[in-house]
Design a protein around this motif. Sequence first.
Motif, mmCIF file in Angstrom:
data_model
loop_
_atom_site.group_PDB
_atom_site.id
_atom_site.type_symbol
_atom_site.label_atom_id
_atom_site.label_comp_id
_atom_site.label_asym_id
_atom_site.label_seq_id
_atom_site.Cartn_x
_atom_site.Cartn_y
_atom_site.Cartn_z
ATOM 1 N N GLY A 36 0.910 -1.085 -0.233
ATOM 2 C CA GLY A 36 0.005 -0.097 0.008
ATOM 3 C C GLY A 36 0.916 1.172 -0.021
ATOM 4 O O GLY A 36 0.585 2.420 -0.387
ATOM 5 N N PHE A 37 1.845 1.264 0.689
ATOM 6 C CA PHE A 37 2.909 2.456 0.779
ATOM 7 C C PHE A 37 3.321 2.506 -0.614
ATOM 8 O O PHE A 37 3.728 3.752 -1.216
ATOM 9 C CB PHE A 37 3.706 2.353 1.960
ATOM 10 C CG PHE A 37 3.306 2.755 3.238
ATOM 11 C CD1 PHE A 37 2.881 3.727 3.602
ATOM 12 C CD2 PHE A 37 3.509 1.530 3.995
ATOM 13 C CE1 PHE A 37 2.517 4.113 4.877
ATOM 14 C CE2 PHE A 37 2.985 1.918 5.606
ATOM 15 C CZ PHE A 37 2.413 3.193 6.076
ATOM 16 N N TYR A 38 3.699 1.402 -1.135
ATOM 17 C CA TYR A 38 4.666 1.911 -2.540
ATOM 18 C C TYR A 38 3.469 2.033 -3.596
ATOM 19 O O TYR A 38 3.835 2.977 -4.348
ATOM 20 C CB TYR A 38 5.246 0.360 -2.948
ATOM 21 C CG TYR A 38 6.643 0.160 -2.194
ATOM 22 C CD1 TYR A 38 7.630 1.209 -2.466
ATOM 23 C CD2 TYR A 38 6.705 -0.616 -1.288
ATOM 24 C CE1 TYR A 38 8.821 0.987 -1.630
ATOM 25 C CE2 TYR A 38 8.027 -0.936 -0.714
ATOM 26 C CZ TYR A 38 9.051 -0.230 -0.759
ATOM 27 O OH TYR A 38 10.254 -0.232 -0.018
ATOM 28 N N MET A 39 2.377 1.746 -3.488
ATOM 29 C CA MET A 39 1.327 1.964 -4.395
ATOM 30 C C MET A 39 1.083 3.322 -4.300
ATOM 31 O O MET A 39 0.586 4.255 -5.239
ATOM 32 C CB MET A 39 0.118 1.210 -4.370
ATOM 33 C CG MET A 39 0.346 -0.482 -4.880
ATOM 34 S SD MET A 39 -1.053 -1.528 -4.780
ATOM 35 C CE MET A 39 -2.299 -0.373 -5.917
ATOM 36 N N ALA A 40 1.013 3.917 -3.022
ATOM 37 C CA ALA A 40 0.617 5.238 -2.849
ATOM 38 C C ALA A 40 1.690 6.303 -3.526
ATOM 39 O O ALA A 40 1.105 7.284 -3.703
ATOM 40 C CB ALA A 40 0.649 5.462 -1.262
ATOM 41 N N SER A 41 2.848 5.837 -3.478
ATOM 42 C CA SER A 41 3.910 6.741 -4.116
ATOM 43 C C SER A 41 4.289 6.458 -5.609
ATOM 44 O O SER A 41 4.917 6.912 -6.245
ATOM 45 C CB SER A 41 5.279 6.769 -3.536
ATOM 46 O OG SER A 41 5.759 5.273 -3.395
ATOM 47 N N PRO A 46 -3.189 8.280 -7.946
ATOM 48 C CA PRO A 46 -4.430 9.153 -8.257
ATOM 49 C C PRO A 46 -5.665 8.327 -8.757
ATOM 50 O O PRO A 46 -6.697 8.636 -8.456
ATOM 51 C CB PRO A 46 -3.891 10.046 -9.252
ATOM 52 C CG PRO A 46 -2.427 10.124 -9.312
ATOM 53 C CD PRO A 46 -1.844 8.871 -8.851
ATOM 54 N N THR A 47 -5.307 7.370 -9.843
ATOM 55 C CA THR A 47 -6.477 6.323 -10.189
ATOM 56 C C THR A 47 -7.067 5.828 -9.088
ATOM 57 O O THR A 47 -8.351 5.626 -8.913
ATOM 58 C CB THR A 47 -6.215 5.474 -11.084
ATOM 59 O OG1 THR A 47 -5.066 6.292 -12.087
ATOM 60 C CG2 THR A 47 -7.047 4.675 -11.992
ATOM 61 N N ILE A 48 -6.374 5.204 -8.139
ATOM 62 C CA ILE A 48 -6.893 4.590 -7.049
ATOM 63 C C ILE A 48 -7.704 5.455 -6.128
ATOM 64 O O ILE A 48 -9.056 5.232 -5.685
ATOM 65 C CB ILE A 48 -6.031 3.748 -6.186
ATOM 66 C CG1 ILE A 48 -5.162 2.670 -6.968
ATOM 67 C CG2 ILE A 48 -6.220 3.137 -4.914
ATOM 68 C CD1 ILE A 48 -4.022 2.224 -6.326
#
Length: 64
Positions: A36-41, A46-48
Amino acid sequence: MALSISAVVLLAIVVFLLIRKSGLKGGHAVVCMLLGFYMASSSIAPTISEVTSNVAGMIGGIKF
């Protein structure tokens, strides 16, 4: 901002219940948290966020 805090609390409760009831290992939960942290960066963040906001809006618009 209130939506993101509510989502974090909801997801934390779900993870806690999965650890306690469904046999999810603590290590698995940590890996999911790091993902989740890596996807947030990443560029997909923005799509999520937009999809999450749209789904919350649809759920909030349901009249019972």
